[in-house]
Scaffold this motif. Structure first.
Motif, PDB file in Angstrom:
ATOM      1  N   GLU A   1     -11.734 -24.229  66.501  1.00 36.05           N
ATOM      2  CA  GLU A   1     -10.914 -25.145  67.284  1.00 36.05           C
ATOM      3  C   GLU A   1     -11.773 -26.083  68.135  1.00 36.05           C
ATOM      4  O   GLU A   1     -11.490 -27.282  68.234  1.00 36.05           O
ATOM      5  CB  GLU A   1      -9.959 -24.358  68.185  1.00 36.05           C
ATOM      6  N   ASP A   2     -12.844 -25.553  68.730  1.00 37.68           N
ATOM      7  CA  ASP A   2     -13.695 -26.381  69.593  1.00 37.68           C
ATOM      8  C   ASP A   2     -14.347 -27.515  68.812  1.00 37.68           C
ATOM      9  O   ASP A   2     -14.368 -28.670  69.269  1.00 37.68           O
ATOM     10  CB  ASP A   2     -14.779 -25.516  70.251  1.00 37.68           C
ATOM     11  N   CYS A   3     -14.901 -27.217  67.630  1.00 36.99           N
ATOM     12  CA  CYS A   3     -15.561 -28.245  66.827  1.00 36.99           C
ATOM     13  C   CYS A   3     -14.542 -29.244  66.274  1.00 36.99           C
ATOM     14  O   CYS A   3     -14.814 -30.447  66.205  1.00 36.99           O
ATOM     15  CB  CYS A   3     -16.349 -27.606  65.681  1.00 36.99           C
ATOM     16  N   TRP A   4     -13.360 -28.747  65.890  1.00 31.55           N
ATOM     17  CA  TRP A   4     -12.311 -29.622  65.360  1.00 31.55           C
ATOM     18  C   TRP A   4     -11.920 -30.682  66.399  1.00 31.55           C
ATOM     19  O   TRP A   4     -11.759 -31.850  66.076  1.00 31.55           O
ATOM     20  CB  TRP A   4     -11.105 -28.797  64.964  1.00 31.55           C
ATOM     21  N   ILE A   5     -11.806 -30.268  67.643  1.00 32.23           N
ATOM     22  CA  ILE A   5     -11.403 -31.191  68.711  1.00 32.23           C
ATOM     23  C   ILE A   5     -12.456 -32.266  68.942  1.00 32.23           C
ATOM     24  O   ILE A   5     -12.136 -33.436  69.170  1.00 32.23           O
ATOM     25  CB  ILE A   5     -11.143 -30.402  70.016  1.00 32.23           C
ATOM     26  N   GLN A   6     -13.712 -31.918  68.839  1.00 36.44           N
ATOM     27  CA  GLN A   6     -14.790 -32.849  69.186  1.00 36.44           C
ATOM     28  C   GLN A   6     -15.059 -33.891  68.105  1.00 36.44           C
ATOM     29  O   GLN A   6     -15.547 -34.978  68.402  1.00 36.44           O
ATOM     30  CB  GLN A   6     -16.080 -32.065  69.443  1.00 36.44           C
ATOM     31  N   LEU A   7     -14.726 -33.601  66.847  1.00 31.73           N
ATOM     32  CA  LEU A   7     -15.068 -34.514  65.752  1.00 31.73           C
ATOM     33  C   LEU A   7     -14.064 -35.661  65.630  1.00 31.73           C
ATOM     34  O   LEU A   7     -12.878 -35.479  65.905  1.00 31.73           O
ATOM     35  CB  LEU A   7     -15.109 -33.734  64.432  1.00 31.73           C
ATOM     36  N   PRO A   8     -14.511 -36.867  65.204  1.00 30.23           N
ATOM     37  CA  PRO A   8     -13.594 -37.997  64.985  1.00 30.23           C
ATOM     38  C   PRO A   8     -12.593 -37.660  63.875  1.00 30.23           C
ATOM     39  O   PRO A   8     -12.921 -36.938  62.930  1.00 30.23           O
ATOM     40  CB  PRO A   8     -14.536 -39.131  64.557  1.00 30.23           C
ATOM     41  N   LYS A   9     -11.371 -38.208  64.000  1.00 31.92           N
ATOM     42  CA  LYS A   9     -10.279 -37.859  63.069  1.00 31.92           C
ATOM     43  C   LYS A   9      -9.904 -39.048  62.176  1.00 31.92           C
ATOM     44  O   LYS A   9     -10.069 -40.213  62.548  1.00 31.92           O
ATOM     45  CB  LYS A   9      -9.033 -37.418  63.848  1.00 31.92           C
ATOM     46  N   CYS A  10      -9.361 -38.727  61.019  1.00 29.58           N
ATOM     47  CA  CYS A  10      -8.789 -39.718  60.116  1.00 29.58           C
ATOM     48  C   CYS A  10      -7.608 -40.391  60.814  1.00 29.58           C
ATOM     49  O   CYS A  10      -6.796 -39.733  61.467  1.00 29.58           O
ATOM     50  CB  CYS A  10      -8.337 -39.049  58.820  1.00 29.58           C
ATOM     51  N   GLY A  11      -7.481 -41.712  60.653  1.00 34.24           N
ATOM     52  CA  GLY A  11      -6.425 -42.450  61.316  1.00 34.24           C
ATOM     53  C   GLY A  11      -5.035 -42.154  60.771  1.00 34.24           C
ATOM     54  O   GLY A  11      -4.042 -42.544  61.389  1.00 34.24           O
ATOM     55  N   PHE A  12      -4.942 -41.440  59.619  1.00 33.62           N
ATOM     56  CA  PHE A  12      -3.638 -41.160  59.028  1.00 33.62           C
ATOM     57  C   PHE A  12      -3.259 -39.675  59.108  1.00 33.62           C
ATOM     58  O   PHE A  12      -2.177 -39.331  59.570  1.00 33.62           O
ATOM     59  CB  PHE A  12      -3.605 -41.632  57.565  1.00 33.62           C
ATOM     60  N   CYS A  13      -4.135 -38.789  58.652  1.00 29.16           N
ATOM     61  CA  CYS A  13      -3.782 -37.358  58.630  1.00 29.16           C
ATOM     62  C   CYS A  13      -4.305 -36.604  59.841  1.00 29.16           C
ATOM     63  O   CYS A  13      -4.013 -35.413  60.003  1.00 29.16           O
ATOM     64  CB  CYS A  13      -4.289 -36.701  57.351  1.00 29.16           C
ATOM     65  N   ASN A  14      -5.125 -37.265  60.683  1.00 27.56           N
ATOM     66  CA  ASN A  14      -5.677 -36.674  61.909  1.00 27.56           C
ATOM     67  C   ASN A  14      -6.572 -35.470  61.624  1.00 27.56           C
ATOM     68  O   ASN A  14      -6.667 -34.550  62.426  1.00 27.56           O
ATOM     69  CB  ASN A  14      -4.557 -36.269  62.878  1.00 27.56           C
ATOM     70  N   LYS A  15      -7.255 -35.489  60.475  1.00 28.46           N
ATOM     71  CA  LYS A  15      -8.221 -34.434  60.161  1.00 28.46           C
ATOM     72  C   LYS A  15      -9.628 -34.997  60.240  1.00 28.46           C
ATOM     73  O   LYS A  15      -9.872 -36.139  59.817  1.00 28.46           O
ATOM     74  CB  LYS A  15      -7.972 -33.869  58.760  1.00 28.46           C
ATOM     75  N   PRO A  16     -10.578 -34.226  60.760  1.00 25.65           N
ATOM     76  CA  PRO A  16     -11.966 -34.697  60.818  1.00 25.65           C
ATOM     77  C   PRO A  16     -12.738 -34.276  59.569  1.00 25.65           C
ATOM     78  O   PRO A  16     -12.304 -33.403  58.814  1.00 25.65           O
ATOM     79  CB  PRO A  16     -12.508 -33.969  62.044  1.00 25.65           C
ATOM     80  N   TYR A  17     -13.849 -34.911  59.342  1.00 30.47           N
ATOM     81  CA  TYR A  17     -14.823 -34.414  58.370  1.00 30.47           C
ATOM     82  C   TYR A  17     -15.863 -33.586  59.116  1.00 30.47           C
ATOM     83  O   TYR A  17     -16.188 -33.876  60.264  1.00 30.47           O
ATOM     84  CB  TYR A  17     -15.539 -35.574  57.674  1.00 30.47           C
ATOM     85  N   CYS A  18     -16.394 -32.564  58.457  1.00 28.72           N
ATOM     86  CA  CYS A  18     -17.538 -31.866  59.043  1.00 28.72           C
ATOM     87  C   CYS A  18     -18.751 -32.790  58.925  1.00 28.72           C
ATOM     88  O   CYS A  18     -18.725 -33.790  58.193  1.00 28.72           O
ATOM     89  CB  CYS A  18     -17.790 -30.536  58.338  1.00 28.72           C
ATOM     90  N   SER A  19     -19.838 -32.478  59.602  1.00 24.78           N
ATOM     91  CA  SER A  19     -21.014 -33.357  59.633  1.00 24.78           C
ATOM     92  C   SER A  19     -21.625 -33.549  58.249  1.00 24.78           C
ATOM     93  O   SER A  19     -22.222 -34.587  57.966  1.00 24.78           O
ATOM     94  CB  SER A  19     -22.065 -32.785  60.582  1.00 24.78           C
TER      95      SER A  19
END
Length: 290
Positions: free
Chosen positions: A243-261
């Protein structure tokens, strides 16, 4: 008065001549950066101007540490190209890092090592053209020269078994190799320890040391996830995140999911925006438009 004007004119003319003589010349500080560039960037710099070409042809320092990751590129590095590039180190290559270089073979690696016996870092993760036997041969060759090799990374090489690992351990210390035997599935792979001191698995599930197949982990921080559903989130690349890493990463403008590094290169930039869309959403938008 005329003499003063004449002096001023001559000074300005001298200044102009100096400026014109430096036009097109790279700043001196750029030469200090060259030894730290990855291979493809280094080769690109050699095409920028004659000064960089001459500097890279005359100086072996930029060629002592070769780093190539072809995960995001077309597979271009072959045995012949690798030999041509490493020959610029004049036998003094110290670091050879090849990641996802699928065209490299056992013969290619061993030919490079035969001409560069002082390599101390050999990383060949996911170079699927290599075999465990070929890498053992390469490490054996390096060990003939005062045990210079101190770091070996072979994760992603197919068919490494316990006998191979035992042979590697006879050549190197266990902490110098990136793979080990998973205590849960008994396979040779990368084995992780949870970095969290408060991990619930450590107290309730007989420890959480294991490979990624046996223990679900955050792709960013390697902390255990999945013990409680609220602690686990999915990335746009379908990797697991805490949860901590998910919150910190930039999100997709449509599905609100981030990519890992490791998968940020899959981001698709939005026009007139600092944001991005993931591959799945970009594909959906394209289908909708046409």
């Amino acid at each position: 008065m005329e003499m003063e004007i004449s002096h001023e004119t001559n000074y300005k003319q001298h200044e102009t001549n100096q400026d014109s003589s430096n036009i097109g010349q790279p700043h001196e500080s750029l030469y200090l950066v060259l030894p730290y560039l990855p291979l493809f960037e280094l080769l690109a710099m050699a095409e920028v101007c004659r000064s960089f070409t001459d500097a890279l042809n005359e100086d072996i320092l930029p060629w002592l540490n070769i780093v190539v990751d072809e995960k995001r590129r077309k597979k271009r590095i072959s045995d012949g190209i690798l030999m041509k590039i490493t020959s610029k180190a004049m036998g003094r290559l110290t670091t050879l890092v090849l990641i996802n270089c699928t065209k490299i073979t056992d013969d290619g690696i061993q030919d490079v090592i035969a001409k560069n016996p002082n390599i101390n870092k050999l990383h060949v993760q996911h170079c699927i053209g290599l075999t465990p036997e070929g890498i053992i041969g390469a490490v054996t060759m390096l060990n003939l020269h005062d045990d210079t090799l101190t770091s070996l990374k072979i994760n992603g090489i197919f068919n490494i078994n316990k006998e191979h690992l035992q042979r590697f351990h006879s050549l190197l210390k266990p902490d110098q190799i990136d793979v080990g035997i998973c205590p849960k599935c008994d396979e040779v792979t990368m084995v992780y320890d949870c970095p969290s001191e408060t991990c619930e698995r450590k107290r309730t599930m007989r420890g959480c040391r294991g490979c990624k197949s046996c223990v679900s982990r955050c792709e960013e921080c390697r902390k255990c996830v999945g013990f409680n559903e609220e602690e686990e989130s999915e990335a746009a690349c379908e990797d697991k995140l805490c949860e901590d890493c998910w919150i910190q990463l930039p999100k997709c403008g449509f599905c609100n999911k981030p990519y890992c590094s490791n998968h940020t290169y899959k981001q698709r930039v939005l026009p007139d925006s600092s944001g991005f869309v993931c591959e799945a959403c970009h594909h959906g938008i394209h289908q909708y438009q046409f």
